[in-house]
Design an enzyme around this catalytic site. Sequence first.
Site, mmCIF file in Angstrom:
data_model
loop_
_atom_site.group_PDB
_atom_site.id
_atom_site.type_symbol
_atom_site.label_atom_id
_atom_site.label_comp_id
_atom_site.label_asym_id
_atom_site.label_seq_id
_atom_site.Cartn_x
_atom_site.Cartn_y
_atom_site.Cartn_z
ATOM 1 N N HIS A 137 5.994 -8.271 4.598
ATOM 2 C CA HIS A 137 4.742 -8.244 5.309
ATOM 3 C C HIS A 137 3.593 -8.873 4.637
ATOM 4 O O HIS A 137 3.560 -8.983 3.752
ATOM 5 C CB HIS A 137 4.463 -6.736 5.723
ATOM 6 C CG HIS A 137 3.937 -6.146 4.711
ATOM 7 N ND1 HIS A 137 2.578 -6.098 4.464
ATOM 8 C CD2 HIS A 137 4.517 -5.012 3.872
ATOM 9 C CE1 HIS A 137 2.231 -4.978 3.556
ATOM 10 N NE2 HIS A 137 3.438 -4.455 3.143
ATOM 11 N N ASP A 149 0.343 -5.502 -2.615
ATOM 12 C CA ASP A 149 0.927 -5.156 -1.507
ATOM 13 C C ASP A 149 0.387 -5.787 -0.209
ATOM 14 O O ASP A 149 -0.558 -5.341 0.137
ATOM 15 C CB ASP A 149 0.840 -3.468 -1.148
ATOM 16 C CG ASP A 149 1.385 -2.940 -0.282
ATOM 17 O OD1 ASP A 149 2.120 -3.445 0.590
ATOM 18 O OD2 ASP A 149 0.838 -1.606 0.163
ATOM 19 N N GLU A 181 2.341 -4.801 9.464
ATOM 20 C CA GLU A 181 3.350 -3.826 8.824
ATOM 21 C C GLU A 181 2.460 -2.540 8.353
ATOM 22 O O GLU A 181 3.034 -1.209 8.384
ATOM 23 C CB GLU A 181 3.876 -4.225 7.694
ATOM 24 C CG GLU A 181 4.902 -3.412 6.984
ATOM 25 C CD GLU A 181 4.328 -2.389 5.818
ATOM 26 O OE1 GLU A 181 5.264 -1.611 5.501
ATOM 27 O OE2 GLU A 181 3.168 -2.430 5.770
ATOM 28 N N GLU A 182 1.267 -2.584 8.037
ATOM 29 C CA GLU A 182 0.511 -1.404 7.674
ATOM 30 C C GLU A 182 0.177 -0.482 8.822
ATOM 31 O O GLU A 182 -0.650 0.317 8.758
ATOM 32 C CB GLU A 182 -0.878 -1.756 6.922
ATOM 33 C CG GLU A 182 -0.740 -2.674 5.596
ATOM 34 C CD GLU A 182 -0.016 -1.776 4.546
ATOM 35 O OE1 GLU A 182 0.189 -0.626 4.781
ATOM 36 O OE2 GLU A 182 0.083 -2.247 3.460
ATOM 37 N N ASP A 213 9.041 -6.020 -0.547
ATOM 38 C CA ASP A 213 7.561 -5.203 -0.281
ATOM 39 C C ASP A 213 7.176 -4.699 -1.654
ATOM 40 O O ASP A 213 7.647 -3.791 -2.164
ATOM 41 C CB ASP A 213 7.877 -4.137 0.545
ATOM 42 C CG ASP A 213 6.326 -3.659 1.417
ATOM 43 O OD1 ASP A 213 5.494 -3.851 0.552
ATOM 44 O OD2 ASP A 213 6.357 -2.996 2.304
ATOM 45 N N HIS A 316 -3.082 0.432 -2.509
ATOM 46 C CA HIS A 316 -3.855 0.386 -1.464
ATOM 47 C C HIS A 316 -5.530 0.548 -1.725
ATOM 48 O O HIS A 316 -6.275 1.410 -1.161
ATOM 49 C CB HIS A 316 -3.663 1.689 -0.270
ATOM 50 C CG HIS A 316 -2.414 1.278 0.479
ATOM 51 N ND1 HIS A 316 -2.158 2.237 1.674
ATOM 52 C CD2 HIS A 316 -1.702 0.176 0.534
ATOM 53 C CE1 HIS A 316 -1.103 1.606 2.009
ATOM 54 N NE2 HIS A 316 -0.766 0.520 1.473
#
Length: 402
Positions: A137, A149, A181-182, A213, A316
């Site tokens: 992603h 990420d 994707e998120e 990922d 994140h």
Amino acid sequence: MLGVLLSLIAGAPAGAFPAGPDGAASTEEITRAVTAEQLESHLRAFQDAADAHGGDRATGTAGYRASVDHVVERLRAAGYDPRVQVFTVPYDEDHEHDHDHGHDDGEGMAAGPRVTYNVLADTATGDPDSTVVVGAHLDSVPESPGLNDNGSGAAGVLAIAEALAGTETRNRVRFAWWGAEEINLNGSGHYVSDLRANDPAAFDDIALYLNLDMIGSPNYGRFLYDGDSSWGGWHDGSPEAPAGSDAIEVAFESYFESVGLAAEEVPIDDGSDHLVFAGAGIPVGGLFTGDSGEKTRQQVDLYGGRAGTDYDPCYHDACDDLGNVDLQVLEEMSDATAAVVLGFASSEIDDAATLRPPDGWPRRSALEELSPVLTGLMVWGAVVAVVAGVAVAVRRRARAHR
């Protein structure tokens, strides 16, 4: 007969990777072509995209579109004819609460539908009836530039595509960069559902899916997805690994063993795009270096790093920038994926049979294949022994009371 049995138990020697058909790169050539400098150049482009557009590369933002532009530009420079698949992402108030920090970069961040993109590119050669798909992603969460990420996985797939450009393959390879994707795996979900509805023959052509990922975590482990349930089964609500997924696990294990790198399994139900393909019945596998989980002392013995600390302390978060990516492990995981992609792309894949490890690659020995059975027999034997021991003790007590 004993000699045959011993040869089966011994298995194939590590590192016995064939060169592939005429015109194909060898495993060594393809892994040498994927360099830390190349990977870093892609990461810098993703960092620049975030820096120029509010600090992130989230779905529906100019930062994400700039990331798409970089991928497309580099694919064209390598000789590919990339396709940009446009789709709309439903974006409700719950998503806005979880993912939206409210900056405006030209498209607006209010709740509602968002237009976003997948990027797809195919090798010029190879049988389309047996397509090897490798993807990652491309989007980040709105709170982060998302360099581990998942700039790391996106950079890895792009570097592998560049390395494979111009080589001959028996089977077609499709490279994919997923949007959204998120947001509930929307990009890969759109791709699979669109194929199944509008081009079922092309969907049936997908032989396997490999996912990257978070493959550059600063306090990393080398994790590969468990394709045979030996790790301990599936979490509730997760799809089981489709038949053939164990062949992908074996391929990654064989590669890591051949280069002397430690690696271990993780459940295949970790939340990333491979879940969409697994749910559709396609064999899946892939690599991961850890997110918010804490590294154990045993893993420090394997990989170094710090015990009791997250694999990625910036998961994140705004600090998931270029300085948060370990380039060495990123290159190791990209090399492993390049080797496995080439292995399957160079092998005969029988659509009517369960996927096997790449032709000529080391495989699990007969003893390793039997290990789950042997373990079950040992457990059963232990249970029988305990029951028998209890029965003997009861009989002895009964005699003593007579």
